[in-house]
Design an enzyme around this catalytic site. Structure first.
Site, PDB file in Angstrom:
ATOM      1  N   ARG A  85     -13.357  -5.552  -6.109  1.00  0.00           N
ATOM      2  CA  ARG A  85     -13.652  -6.581  -5.113  1.00  0.00           C
ATOM      3  C   ARG A  85     -14.140  -5.897  -3.846  1.00  0.00           C
ATOM      4  NH1 ARG A  85      -7.933  -8.864  -2.600  1.00  0.00           N
ATOM      5  NH2 ARG A  85      -6.833  -6.870  -2.410  1.00  0.00           N
TER       6      ARG A  85
ATOM      7  N   GLN B  57      -0.262  -0.171  -5.781  1.00  0.00           N
ATOM      8  CA  GLN B  57      -1.349  -0.596  -4.902  1.00  0.00           C
ATOM      9  C   GLN B  57      -1.891   0.590  -4.123  1.00  0.00           C
ATOM     10  OE1 GLN B  57      -0.514  -4.015  -2.460  1.00  0.00           O
ATOM     11  NE2 GLN B  57      -2.373  -3.791  -1.239  1.00  0.00           N
ATOM     12  N   ASP B  58      -3.225   0.743  -4.141  1.00  0.00           N
ATOM     13  CA  ASP B  58      -3.904   1.812  -3.383  1.00  0.00           C
ATOM     14  C   ASP B  58      -3.524   3.209  -3.860  1.00  0.00           C
ATOM     15  OD1 ASP B  58      -4.943  -0.280  -1.988  1.00  0.00           O
ATOM     16  OD2 ASP B  58      -4.141   0.271  -0.045  1.00  0.00           O
TER      17      ASP B  58
ATOM     18  N   GLN C  65       0.831  -1.211   0.000  1.00  0.00           N
ATOM     19  CA  GLN C  65       0.000   0.000   0.000  1.00  0.00           C
ATOM     20  C   GLN C  65       0.864   1.259   0.000  1.00  0.00           C
ATOM     21  OE1 GLN C  65      -0.247  -2.578   2.143  1.00  0.00           O
ATOM     22  NE2 GLN C  65      -2.385  -3.074   2.606  1.00  0.00           N
TER      23      GLN C  65
ATOM     24  N   ASP D 102      -6.372  -2.784  -6.022  1.00  0.00           N
ATOM     25  CA  ASP D 102      -7.302  -1.896  -5.300  1.00  0.00           C
ATOM     26  C   ASP D 102      -6.954  -0.429  -5.525  1.00  0.00           C
ATOM     27  OD1 ASP D 102      -8.169  -4.338  -4.266  1.00  0.00           O
ATOM     28  OD2 ASP D 102      -7.039  -4.123  -2.419  1.00  0.00           O
TER      29      ASP D 102
END
Length: 591
Positions: free
Chosen positions: A497, A407-408, A385, A429
């Protein structure tokens, strides 16, 4: 007592150079803090332990019959017994409640006290020695989000006093629901900061009971507010149908039909309608402006400004972490171009940050605007993250901006936001959070992740069915970056998701490339949230838009009704008709 010792065992072990006496002192402080928290929670709801279990109706002064208004209000909540026992534990106030609005106001006062208790406990825990870097960071995150919660509850109380006279019913209802939805999200955000390793989870356990309790109390407040406002809006609309009158809009309109917020001055309206924007200050790394760093310009900006304060950021690469705190309102970042004005950083979870605090730029002050800027986190896919932008600023908007990370990438934390003409690129994500947000006319591109990883465009985090939150992607283009395109079959990419139980994401009127696999959506963990989430698709095109091979979850739906889809447009989903015109950015209210 042994359980409490276990909670703090991992923390004490990390400070091996501390003397035994100091360890005992630290343990005592930890025990005191934990017991203080438990006592606080019990004190809030234990006026009557269980009014339903009383054997004597005559002696039960806090029975349902004594407070029909309270019982009626609490029946609409997810936790009715908690609701009733908390309110009826203060009979001197409960007896004065004559309406649902009175009940909500009383309940907010009780909830605020519980939040303050949590804040006090965090302040004590954060002084402990032997905490890891991330534990300290997570506790600081908790202080920030808990302080925001206190403000959100206070603003809700103030707004509730004026309900429903000052604004239109729909606007007033959305404002109230947004405030409490954000308060709920803040409880989750605090606890999520302790989910990165085993030691973190031990600290989480020390806080969990108090924060879960407050989250449930905020959930009850939200349910009561929604029940009240939904009923009032339905009554009003029925009245308009009977009389044949049109709904009245209270905001003044200019010649283009834009409804301007009451807080915006005529000067600011003219400023945002013009093609050029005059800056208040200039940031230039070469020293040719008023400031060399963006952070310095933000620090010098006026607090709680009632007019737009424009910070022009000249072309250059600014290697810094920037915070726009809640007291800095009405700020605009104006760049020289999305490819030339770049704010970049590299904080990440692997190196000890929390996800919340990894953001290169974090914006909380409401009515924030940004145009022609790149927000970037260069930590890379192996650092997990690593956020480029975290935004919790209500009524904030971004135009022609790039958000680049892995990520993120983009943390749409809470409140209401709008993104138009932007580029968002990432891997796992890479658009996540629990705000009410609409992306319009944006390019949303998956990047090449690490070997064995899957790309998830979204991970929406709604935790309560009454929250007015969700991610809407409208009239956008979902595809792959150049590094992913030639190897896209090796890295499955999904639309999203479910990060949390009531995750909600809608993709509509967008072009979806074949980078998105046929199933479209991916589970988080087994069957978690598959029946409670809501994932919708409406009138999408492109090779990745076919819905015949999509997941068969109960929560997934191919939307076919324009009326249903209309609920997810900017005008409805983020109350855009009340504020988007004031940004000066292009937008479409409806389908």
């Amino acid at each position: 007592m042994s359980k409490i010792k276990q909670v703090f065992a991992g923390i004490s072990d990390s400070g091996k150079n501390i003397s035994m006496s100091k360890k005992k002192k630290n343990l005592f402080l930890a025990l005191f803090a934990t017991l203080f928290l438990v006592a606080a929670v019990i004190g809030i709801v234990a006026g009557v332990k269980s009014h339903n279990n009383s054997n004597s109706g005559d002696n039960d002064a806090l029975s349902a019959q004594s407070y029909p208004v309270i019982r009626s209000s609490c029946s609409s909540t997810l936790y009715p017994e908690l609701c009733f026992s908390a309110i009826s534990s203060e009979p001197e106030f409960a007896q004065k409640a004559k309406s649902g609005k009175d009940v909500i106001e009383l309940y907010l006062n009780i909830t605020k006290r519980a939040v303050q208790h949590n804040f006090n406990v965090i302040e004590k825990l954060i002084t402990r020695k032997g905490l890891t870097k991330r534990e300290k960071g997570a506790l600081h995150d908790c202080l920030e989000t808990t302080d925001e919660t206190l403000d959100e509850i206070e603003k809700t109380k103030e707004d509730l006093k004026e309900y429903p006279s000052k604004k239109s019913l729909s606007e007033h209802a959305d404002d109230l629901k947004t405030l409490i939805s954000s308060a709920i999200t803040n409880q989750e955000t605090c606890l999520d900061g302790f989910s990165h390793d085993k030691a973190d989870k031990k600290v989480r356990k020390a806080l969990e009971k108090g924060f879960v309790q407050v989250e449930k109390m905020c959930s009850n407040a939200l349910a009561m507010i929604k029940n009240m406002t939904d009923g009032d809006i339905a009554d009003y609309e029925n009245k308009m149908k009977i009389t044949g009158r049109k709904l009245v809009e209270l905001q003044p309109e200019d010649q283009r039909g834009i409804k301007w917020p009451e807080w915006m001055s005529a000067v600011d309206r003219h400023l945002l309608q013009s093609s050029t924007v005059t800056p208040d200050v200039v940031v230039a790394a070469d020293g040719s402006g008023n400031f060399r760093t963006v952070s310095a310009a933000v620090a010098a900006a006026p607090a709680s400004s009632s007019r737009r304060y424009v910070i022009r950021i000249k072309a250059g690469v600014y290697r810094e972490n920037v915070d726009v705190p809640k007291k800095k309102t009405n700020i605009m970042f104006l760049g020289d171009g999305r490819t030339t004005t770049i704010i970049t950083g590299s904080r990440n979870v692997v190196d000890g940050s929390t996800t919340f605090n990894s953001a290169t730029v974090a914006v909380v002050g409401e009515r924030f605007l940004a145009r022609d800027i790149t927000f970037q986190n260069t930590a890379g896919p192996s650092k997990h993250q690593a956020v480029a932008l975290r935004v919790g600023a209500d009524l904030s908007a971004f135009y022609r901006c790039d958000f680049l990370a892995y990520q993120d990438t983009l943390y749409v934390h809470n409140n209401r936001q709008f993104f138009v003409g932007c580029l968002i690129a990432g891997t796992v994500d890479f658009i996540f959070g629990n705000s009410a947000v609409v992306f319009q006319d944006c390019d949303i591109h998956a990047r090449r992740p690490n070997s064995g990883q899957k790309n998830m465009v979204t991970a929406q985090g709604r935790v309560d069915p009454n929250q007015n939150t969700g991610i809407v992607i409208q009239k956008c283009r979902i595809g792959a970056t150049r590094d992913l395109e030639p190897v896209k079959r090796s890295f499955p990419t999904y639309l999203g998701r479910p990060w949390k139980e009531y995750s909600r994401t809608v993709v509509m009127q967008s072009t979806i490339s074949d980078v998105i696999v046929a199933a479209g959506w991916h589970e988080w963990s087994g069957n978690f949230a598959l029946n409670t989430l809501f994932y919708g698709e409406y009138q999408n095109t492109g090779p990745g838009a076919a819905t015949s091979g999509r997941v068969n979850w109960r929560g997934f739906k191919v939307i076919t009704s324009a009326t249903e889809a209309q609920a997810y447009t900017p005008g409805r989903f983020i109350a855009g008709s009340n504020w988007l015109g004031s940004t000066g950015f292009p937008f479409s209210q409806g389908l």
